[in-house]
Design a protein around this motif. Sequence first.
Motif, PDB file in Angstrom:
ATOM      1  N   LEU A 142       0.825  -1.211   0.000  1.00  0.00           N
ATOM      2  CA  LEU A 142       0.000   0.000   0.000  1.00  0.00           C
ATOM      3  C   LEU A 142       0.858   1.260   0.000  1.00  0.00           C
ATOM      4  N   LEU A 143       1.918   1.252   0.792  1.00  0.00           N
ATOM      5  CA  LEU A 143       2.822   2.406   0.830  1.00  0.00           C
ATOM      6  C   LEU A 143       3.488   2.628  -0.522  1.00  0.00           C
ATOM      7  N   SER A 144       3.834   1.524  -1.207  1.00  0.00           N
ATOM      8  CA  SER A 144       4.492   1.659  -2.504  1.00  0.00           C
ATOM      9  C   SER A 144       3.595   2.323  -3.527  1.00  0.00           C
ATOM     10  N   VAL A 145       2.289   2.236  -3.318  1.00  0.00           N
ATOM     11  CA  VAL A 145       1.331   2.857  -4.233  1.00  0.00           C
ATOM     12  C   VAL A 145       0.999   4.281  -3.811  1.00  0.00           C
ATOM     13  N   PHE A 146       0.694   4.458  -2.527  1.00  0.00           N
ATOM     14  CA  PHE A 146       0.160   5.736  -2.078  1.00  0.00           C
ATOM     15  C   PHE A 146       1.223   6.805  -1.827  1.00  0.00           C
ATOM     16  N   LEU A 147       2.432   6.412  -1.415  1.00  0.00           N
ATOM     17  CA  LEU A 147       3.468   7.416  -1.184  1.00  0.00           C
ATOM     18  C   LEU A 147       3.841   8.173  -2.463  1.00  0.00           C
ATOM     19  N   PRO A 148       4.082   7.475  -3.596  1.00  0.00           N
ATOM     20  CA  PRO A 148       4.348   8.219  -4.835  1.00  0.00           C
ATOM     21  C   PRO A 148       3.167   9.095  -5.255  1.00  0.00           C
ATOM     22  N   MET A 149       1.927   8.603  -5.032  1.00  0.00           N
ATOM     23  CA  MET A 149       0.755   9.401  -5.377  1.00  0.00           C
ATOM     24  C   MET A 149       0.688  10.659  -4.522  1.00  0.00           C
ATOM     25  N   MET A 150       1.014  10.526  -3.242  1.00  0.00           N
ATOM     26  CA  MET A 150       0.995  11.680  -2.345  1.00  0.00           C
ATOM     27  C   MET A 150       2.072  12.687  -2.738  1.00  0.00           C
ATOM     28  N   LYS A 151       3.250  12.195  -3.122  1.00  0.00           N
ATOM     29  CA  LYS A 151       4.323  13.092  -3.550  1.00  0.00           C
ATOM     30  C   LYS A 151       3.936  13.835  -4.822  1.00  0.00           C
ATOM     31  N   LYS A 152       3.316  13.109  -5.760  1.00  0.00           N
ATOM     32  CA  LYS A 152       2.886  13.739  -6.999  1.00  0.00           C
ATOM     33  C   LYS A 152       1.823  14.787  -6.733  1.00  0.00           C
ATOM     34  N   TYR A 153       0.888  14.485  -5.861  1.00  0.00           N
ATOM     35  CA  TYR A 153      -0.161  15.435  -5.515  1.00  0.00           C
ATOM     36  C   TYR A 153       0.425  16.675  -4.846  1.00  0.00           C
ATOM     37  N   GLN A 154       1.419  16.453  -3.999  1.00  0.00           N
ATOM     38  CA  GLN A 154       2.067  17.578  -3.316  1.00  0.00           C
ATOM     39  C   GLN A 154       2.804  18.468  -4.310  1.00  0.00           C
TER      40      GLN A 154
END
Length: 293
Positions: free
Chosen positions: A274-286
């Motif tokens: 889950l972290l491997s998916v959501f952390l990059p998404m959060m960084k991109k959103y930021q």
Amino acid sequence: MAYLLIAVLIWASSFIVGKFAVAEFDPIQIMQIRLTFAALVTFPFVVRVYAKIPKKHSLKVWLVSFLTLPLCVILQFSGLKLTSAASAVALLGLNPLLTVLVGYFCFKKQATRLDFILSLFACVGILIMAAGSDDNGSINVLGLLLVTLGSLSFIVGMYLSKDILQSVKVTDLTYVMLVQGAITALPITLLFTTDWQLPTSLSAWASVAYLGIICSLLAMLLWNKGISQSSPILAGILLALEPVFGLLMALVFLSEQLSLITWIGIIIVICTALLSVFLPMMKKYQRLSNTAQ
């Protein structure tokens, strides 16, 4: 990501079905027959789409077909027959780390510190699962080596297919790979098969048919579709869910009990994926939010 997860779920079911197949078939027979089933289904499509494969990729497609299908299957099934299930599961947990390392050292792919950290966490989770599993089988060094080589074969093929998918449709590549996989499996079958007698039970043949049509054909279609839209490193991390799904299926369909340690390992692997998916998404959103400001 959904395509990759479904493919991993299907491959996890091969652990359950494979128990019935290995009991009556030789691993080499399983490899050849399952690929032949898949090839027979896809052959009519291959006749139509083979010409669409660019000539510059012809040899690479043959190589990917061999690495991803017959070589990977025979190595892993032979290894699983020799060593304990717990030790094999532990080695499958090395897939995320092997994916990062193969990409970094062999294909000069960028890998962040987060990639290495998440890969290591996934490996730790699988090792904990194996430590907590109730398995009295012996650990065989050759079996461990074969399972590891099978994983490496699949990972190298995954990286090579990523390049091919830039100019070839997912379905076209998958159909061609399955037919070529069955063809490249023939020399292995002819050279190393020692017992040509085949079982006659319906359950044994149904098991191999499932491995060929569902685990090879359908899962490869989904996997290639997913890998065309995702990074190999993310795919490698999601592969860590395969033994998790396998254990859960064993719990449901084989009434196997899981220890507290095994559950801790499952939670670590799921959280890592889950972290491997959501952390990059959060960084991109930021980054997008900062750009908008």
